[in-house]
Design a protein around this motif. Structure first.
Motif, PDB file in Angstrom:
ATOM      1  N   TRP A   1       0.832  -1.238  -0.080  1.00 16.12           N
ATOM      2  CA  TRP A   1       0.167  -0.124  -0.151  1.00 16.12           C
ATOM      3  C   TRP A   1       0.776   1.260   0.016  1.00 16.12           C
ATOM      4  O   TRP A   1       1.656   1.661   0.849  1.00 16.12           O
ATOM      5  CB  TRP A   1      -0.903  -0.064   1.311  1.00 16.12           C
ATOM      6  N   ASP A   2       0.733   2.124  -0.842  1.00 20.71           N
ATOM      7  CA  ASP A   2       1.571   3.303  -1.251  1.00 20.71           C
ATOM      8  C   ASP A   2       0.813   4.457  -0.822  1.00 20.71           C
ATOM      9  O   ASP A   2       1.159   5.562  -0.908  1.00 20.71           O
ATOM     10  CB  ASP A   2       2.065   3.493  -2.479  1.00 20.71           C
ATOM     11  N   GLY A   3      -0.383   4.332  -0.045  1.00 23.49           N
ATOM     12  CA  GLY A   3      -1.179   5.583   0.403  1.00 23.49           C
ATOM     13  C   GLY A   3      -2.219   5.881  -0.665  1.00 23.49           C
ATOM     14  O   GLY A   3      -3.038   6.779  -0.472  1.00 23.49           O
ATOM     15  N   LYS A   4      -2.091   5.570  -1.927  1.00 23.10           N
ATOM     16  CA  LYS A   4      -3.029   5.855  -2.866  1.00 23.10           C
ATOM     17  C   LYS A   4      -3.486   4.502  -3.746  1.00 23.10           C
ATOM     18  O   LYS A   4      -4.456   4.419  -3.972  1.00 23.10           O
ATOM     19  CB  LYS A   4      -2.339   6.758  -3.936  1.00 23.10           C
ATOM     20  N   TYR A   5      -2.594   3.825  -3.940  1.00 22.19           N
ATOM     21  CA  TYR A   5      -2.750   2.352  -4.476  1.00 22.19           C
ATOM     22  C   TYR A   5      -2.409   1.006  -3.886  1.00 22.19           C
ATOM     23  O   TYR A   5      -1.248   1.141  -3.055  1.00 22.19           O
ATOM     24  CB  TYR A   5      -2.106   2.268  -5.987  1.00 22.19           C
ATOM     25  N   LEU A   6      -3.318   0.050  -3.764  1.00 21.70           N
ATOM     26  CA  LEU A   6      -2.662  -1.224  -3.433  1.00 21.70           C
ATOM     27  C   LEU A   6      -2.089  -2.027  -4.557  1.00 21.70           C
ATOM     28  O   LEU A   6      -2.564  -1.960  -5.468  1.00 21.70           O
ATOM     29  CB  LEU A   6      -4.309  -2.028  -2.936  1.00 21.70           C
ATOM     30  N   LYS A   7      -0.837  -2.609  -4.374  1.00 19.91           N
ATOM     31  CA  LYS A   7      -0.316  -2.891  -5.601  1.00 19.91           C
ATOM     32  C   LYS A   7      -0.004  -4.523  -5.180  1.00 19.91           C
ATOM     33  O   LYS A   7       0.288  -4.908  -4.009  1.00 19.91           O
ATOM     34  CB  LYS A   7       1.161  -2.298  -5.739  1.00 19.91           C
ATOM     35  N   PHE A   8       0.182  -5.395  -6.328  1.00 24.81           N
ATOM     36  CA  PHE A   8       0.655  -6.626  -6.163  1.00 24.81           C
ATOM     37  C   PHE A   8       1.215  -7.292  -7.300  1.00 24.81           C
ATOM     38  O   PHE A   8       1.237  -6.573  -8.583  1.00 24.81           O
ATOM     39  CB  PHE A   8      -0.447  -7.809  -5.609  1.00 24.81           C
ATOM     40  N   SER A   9       2.466  -8.096  -7.346  1.00 25.27           N
ATOM     41  CA  SER A   9       3.018  -8.582  -8.379  1.00 25.27           C
ATOM     42  C   SER A   9       2.294  -9.750  -8.903  1.00 25.27           C
ATOM     43  O   SER A   9       1.464 -10.499  -8.240  1.00 25.27           O
ATOM     44  CB  SER A   9       4.380  -9.040  -7.892  1.00 25.27           C
ATOM     45  N   GLN A  10       2.414 -10.065 -10.193  1.00 23.67           N
ATOM     46  CA  GLN A  10       1.832 -11.230 -11.069  1.00 23.67           C
ATOM     47  C   GLN A  10       2.376 -11.410 -12.150  1.00 23.67           C
ATOM     48  O   GLN A  10       3.230 -10.640 -12.836  1.00 23.67           O
ATOM     49  CB  GLN A  10       0.229 -10.426 -11.485  1.00 23.67           C
ATOM     50  N   THR A  11       2.578 -12.768 -12.329  1.00 20.38           N
ATOM     51  CA  THR A  11       3.108 -12.992 -13.586  1.00 20.38           C
ATOM     52  C   THR A  11       1.984 -12.782 -14.703  1.00 20.38           C
ATOM     53  O   THR A  11       0.942 -13.104 -14.397  1.00 20.38           O
ATOM     54  CB  THR A  11       3.494 -14.872 -13.550  1.00 20.38           C
ATOM     55  N   THR A  12       2.550 -12.776 -16.140  1.00 22.26           N
ATOM     56  CA  THR A  12       1.476 -12.463 -17.092  1.00 22.26           C
ATOM     57  C   THR A  12       0.822 -13.837 -17.711  1.00 22.26           C
ATOM     58  O   THR A  12      -0.221 -13.548 -18.291  1.00 22.26           O
ATOM     59  CB  THR A  12       2.263 -12.072 -18.379  1.00 22.26           C
ATOM     60  N   THR A  13       1.102 -14.999 -17.237  1.00 24.71           N
ATOM     61  CA  THR A  13       0.384 -15.918 -17.558  1.00 24.71           C
ATOM     62  C   THR A  13      -0.647 -16.503 -16.590  1.00 24.71           C
ATOM     63  O   THR A  13      -1.566 -17.440 -16.771  1.00 24.71           O
ATOM     64  CB  THR A  13       1.259 -17.472 -17.552  1.00 24.71           C
ATOM     65  N   ARG A  14      -1.014 -15.786 -15.313  1.00 26.96           N
ATOM     66  CA  ARG A  14      -2.021 -16.210 -14.410  1.00 26.96           C
ATOM     67  C   ARG A  14      -3.475 -15.839 -14.870  1.00 26.96           C
ATOM     68  O   ARG A  14      -3.637 -14.807 -15.505  1.00 26.96           O
ATOM     69  CB  ARG A  14      -1.530 -15.664 -13.058  1.00 26.96           C
TER      70      ARG A  14
ATOM     71  N   ILE B   1       3.204  -5.276 -12.408  1.00 33.95           N
ATOM     72  CA  ILE B   1       2.704  -4.802 -11.218  1.00 33.95           C
ATOM     73  C   ILE B   1       1.156  -4.366 -11.318  1.00 33.95           C
ATOM     74  O   ILE B   1       0.875  -3.629 -12.372  1.00 33.95           O
ATOM     75  CB  ILE B   1       3.519  -3.840 -10.579  1.00 33.95           C
ATOM     76  N   VAL B   2       0.549  -4.736 -10.593  1.00 29.50           N
ATOM     77  CA  VAL B   2      -1.200  -4.437 -10.594  1.00 29.50           C
ATOM     78  C   VAL B   2      -1.432  -3.441  -9.728  1.00 29.50           C
ATOM     79  O   VAL B   2      -1.238  -3.381  -8.638  1.00 29.50           O
ATOM     80  CB  VAL B   2      -2.119  -5.675 -10.453  1.00 29.50           C
ATOM     81  N   TYR B   3      -2.169  -2.259 -10.074  1.00 29.96           N
ATOM     82  CA  TYR B   3      -2.429  -0.763  -9.532  1.00 29.96           C
ATOM     83  C   TYR B   3      -3.640  -0.923  -9.301  1.00 29.96           C
ATOM     84  O   TYR B   3      -4.677  -0.947 -10.131  1.00 29.96           O
ATOM     85  CB  TYR B   3      -1.676   0.276 -10.018  1.00 29.96           C
ATOM     86  N   VAL B   4      -4.149  -1.354  -7.965  1.00 34.08           N
ATOM     87  CA  VAL B   4      -5.792  -1.106  -7.535  1.00 34.08           C
ATOM     88  C   VAL B   4      -5.940   0.098  -7.034  1.00 34.08           C
ATOM     89  O   VAL B   4      -5.376   0.444  -6.304  1.00 34.08           O
ATOM     90  CB  VAL B   4      -6.203  -2.104  -6.659  1.00 34.08           C
ATOM     91  N   ARG B   5      -7.094   0.708  -7.698  1.00 37.45           N
ATOM     92  CA  ARG B   5      -7.392   2.078  -7.345  1.00 37.45           C
ATOM     93  C   ARG B   5      -8.789   1.882  -6.254  1.00 37.45           C
ATOM     94  O   ARG B   5      -9.793   1.180  -6.622  1.00 37.45           O
ATOM     95  CB  ARG B   5      -7.950   3.033  -8.408  1.00 37.45           C
ATOM     96  N   PRO B   6      -8.706   2.119  -5.190  1.00 26.01           N
ATOM     97  CA  PRO B   6      -9.573   1.750  -4.184  1.00 26.01           C
ATOM     98  C   PRO B   6     -11.161   2.929  -4.297  1.00 26.01           C
ATOM     99  O   PRO B   6     -10.775   3.859  -4.719  1.00 26.01           O
ATOM    100  CB  PRO B   6      -9.187   2.016  -2.717  1.00 26.01           C
ATOM    101  N   GLU B   7     -12.123   2.131  -4.416  1.00 28.18           N
ATOM    102  CA  GLU B   7     -13.301   2.724  -4.531  1.00 28.18           C
ATOM    103  C   GLU B   7     -13.976   2.591  -3.227  1.00 28.18           C
ATOM    104  O   GLU B   7     -14.717   3.608  -2.871  1.00 28.18           O
ATOM    105  CB  GLU B   7     -14.219   2.162  -5.395  1.00 28.18           C
TER     106      GLU B   7
END
Length: 128
Positions: free
Chosen positions: A37-50, A117-123
Motif C-alpha cells: 500500500w503506497d497511500g493511493k494504490y494497493l499493488k501486487f505482483s503477478q506473472t503474465t500467465t496467471r 505490477i497491478v495497481y488497484v484504485r480503491p473505491e
C-alpha cells in the motif's frame, strides 16, 4: 473514503492479500498474494500467465482482503478497479515484496517469467 490509519497499517504489514476476481463465466476466483500500500494504490505482483490477470484484463473490478498478522480479528477489504498494469522492470517490485515478506530477494526468479505490477484504485474500504 473512511479508510482509517489502522486499516492502512494492515496493508503495510506482511499480511497476505486475498485477491478476488471474476472468471470467464462469472465465477469467483480467489488467490493469496503479497501486497503493498503506497497511500493511493494497493499493488501486487503477478506473472503474465496467471488466470487472475486474464480475469482483470476482461473485467477491471477487484476485491482484496487482508487480515492483520498481529490481530486475526482486524481485517480490511479494498474494493475497487485496476487502474493500470505495469511491467516489473528488472523484477524490482517482486524483490521488494520478497524483502517485506521473507527478508530476502525473491527466490523464484525465472528468466522466462514475465512479471507485472497491478495497481488497484480503491473505491470502497470495509473492515474493522
Amino acid at each position: 473514503m473512511g479508510f482509517s490509519e489502522k486499516q492502512q497499517e494492515v496493508l503495510r504489514k506482511p499480511a497476505l492479500g486475498h485477491v478476488a476476481t471474476l472468471g470467464p463465466k462469472g465465477e469467483p476466483h480467489t488467490s493469496p498474494v503479497w501486497i503493498d500500500w503506497d497511500g493511493k494504490y494497493l499493488k501486487f505482483s503477478q506473472t503474465t500467465t496467471r488466470q487472475k490477470l486474464k480475469n482483470l484484463e476482461r473485467d477491471h473490478r477487484i476485491s482484496v482482503s487482508a487480515t492483520d498478522p498481529d490481530d486475526p480479528y482486524m481485517y480490511v477489504e479494498v474494493r475497487g478497479v485496476v487502474d493500470r498494469v505495469e511491467d516489473d522492470e528488472g523484477k524490482r517490485f517482486i524483490d521488494e515484496m520478497a524483502h517485506k515478506y521473507l527478508g530476502t530477494d525473491y527466490p523464484g526468479h525465472s528468466a522466462s517469467e514475465e512479471r507485472v505490477i497491478v495497481y488497484v484504485r480503491p473505491e470502497r474500504f470495509v473492515g474493522r
